[in-house]
Design an enzyme around this catalytic site. Structure first.
Site, PDB file in Angstrom:
ATOM      1  N   MET A  20       0.804  -1.230   0.000  1.00  0.00           N
ATOM      2  CA  MET A  20       0.000   0.000   0.000  1.00  0.00           C
ATOM      3  C   MET A  20       0.834   1.275   0.000  1.00  0.00           C
ATOM      4  SD  MET A  20       0.131   1.577   3.294  1.00  0.00           S
ATOM      5  CE  MET A  20      -1.460   2.307   3.539  1.00  0.00           C
ATOM      6  N   TYR A  21       2.133   1.198   0.230  1.00  0.00           N
ATOM      7  CA  TYR A  21       2.964   2.401   0.202  1.00  0.00           C
ATOM      8  C   TYR A  21       3.019   2.940  -1.224  1.00  0.00           C
ATOM      9  CZ  TYR A  21       4.703   0.887   4.807  1.00  0.00           C
ATOM     10  OH  TYR A  21       4.820   0.486   6.124  1.00  0.00           O
ATOM     11  N   SER A  22       2.519   4.137  -1.414  1.00  0.00           N
ATOM     12  CA  SER A  22       2.407   4.743  -2.744  1.00  0.00           C
ATOM     13  C   SER A  22       1.653   3.830  -3.698  1.00  0.00           C
ATOM     14  CB  SER A  22       3.791   5.080  -3.322  1.00  0.00           C
ATOM     15  OG  SER A  22       4.411   6.117  -2.600  1.00  0.00           O
ATOM     16  N   LEU A  23       0.736   3.017  -3.130  1.00  0.00           N
ATOM     17  CA  LEU A  23      -0.081   2.086  -3.909  1.00  0.00           C
ATOM     18  C   LEU A  23       0.767   1.242  -4.862  1.00  0.00           C
ATOM     19  CD1 LEU A  23      -3.231   4.281  -4.646  1.00  0.00           C
ATOM     20  CD2 LEU A  23      -2.921   2.506  -2.902  1.00  0.00           C
ATOM     21  N   GLY A  24       1.835   0.685  -4.322  1.00  0.00           N
ATOM     22  CA  GLY A  24       2.687  -0.228  -5.076  1.00  0.00           C
ATOM     23  C   GLY A  24       3.960   0.375  -5.609  1.00  0.00           C
TER      24      GLY A  24
END
Length: 313
Positions: A58-62
């Site tokens: 989920m960090y920066s949505l991948g």
């Protein structure tokens, strides 16, 4: 660099782990560094001897996984680094693209591997406890993923100690792969994990640059970090920070090194995860390995602490 075993496994990891949430897509959070700006941090970490890197889908949505994967491909042999990622949070509006269901876990590990450009992840962690999915379903799916060769070890993050104990018990009872690590929230101003979680496992605020009422000097991350605002900023927290600064001045080192040195001496703590948006932050974190606190200095740091509401989720 110093190295240690991750929990009771045979896996050797550096005593400092680089958290890669800071590198990805600035559109996701205002304090995120772009790939071009973030790659030098991963390279410097490797030069320091760090072999342990932590991210999440989920960090920066991948995008964080993509940045880490491309950098490691350029800078280090795959078998010489330990890569950890996490799964739980929504990755889209799809109601099944979240949580710890078998469907989401099976899809998510493939997505993480694709973004990382790797055949396997060393440590696959559940980011939170999923109250809507039976833990038996989650554990059985994780066991399958390990047996498939896509993951070497599994870990957990941020839950109540009774939940972690339940998961460990069920894994032992059914012969499923067991969690080997807990990525919990623990530092000098949040020590509630000492009550139950750390004993179970054993069987930015402390850098000294935040003052009482110092909203004007808040960093972009501090201004937008709702989690930290719910957790920190009591008078007792600032008392701890002031004590950290005092000990740091007496030792002639930056306050952040003292805070990290205290964490490194705690039983059950293998590899604190550090984030860095400035190169000196990473260099100072590594230098903290050389800062040794006396028992008296540790007591001085601990004395101002006051209990917090327990955050398990």
């Amino acid at each position: 660099m110093e190295y240690t075993r991750l929990g009771s496994t045979g896996l050797n990891v550096s005593r400092i782990c680089l958290g890669v949430m800071t590198y990805g897509d600035p559109a996701w959070r205002p304090w995120i560094l772009s790939e071009e700006a973030g790659r030098p941090f991963i390279k410097r970490a490797l030069e320091h001897g760090l072999n342990f890197f932590d991210t999440a889908d989920m960090y920066s949505l991948g995008k964080s996984e993509e940045v880490l994967g491309r950098a490691l491909k350029d800078f280090a042999p795959r078998d010489q680094v330990v890569v950890a990622t996490k799964v739980f949070y929504p990755m889209s509006d799809d109601p099944n693209d979240r949580g710890l269901s078998r469907k989401h876990l099976m899809a998510s590990i493939d997505g993480s591997l694709r973004r990382l450009g790797m055949d396997y992840v060393d440590l696959y962690q559940i980011h939170r406890w999923d109250a809507s999915t039976p833990i038996e379903e989650t554990l059985r799916a994780l066991d399958h993923i390990v047996r498939s060769g896509k993951v070497r070890y599994i870990g957990a993050s941020s839950m109540m100690s009774w939940q972690f104990a339940k998961a460990l018990h069920l894994a032992d009872r059914h012969g499923w792969t067991r969690f080997v690590s807990m990525q919990n929230h623990y530092n000098l101003v949040y020590r509630e994990e000492e009550r139950e979680m750390l004993p179970l496992c054993r069987g930015g605020f402390l850098a000294g640059n935040r003052k009482r009422g110092s909203e004007r000097t808040a960093t972009p991350r501090e201004k937008s970090d709702a989690f930290a605002h719910d957790l920190y900023y009591s008078d007792a927290d600032y008392d701890v920070v002031e004590r950290v600064v005092e000990v740091a001045q007496s030792k002639g080192v930056p306050p952040a090194q003292v805070a990290l040195a205290w964490l490194l001496r705690q039983p059950g703590v293998n590899a604190p995860i550090v984030g860095a948006s400035k190169m000196e932050q990473l260099d100072q974190a590594v230098a903290a390995l050389d800062v040794k606190l006396t028992d008296e200095e540790a007591r001085r740091l601990e004395d101002p602490y006051r209990p917090h509401a327990v955050l398990g989720m």
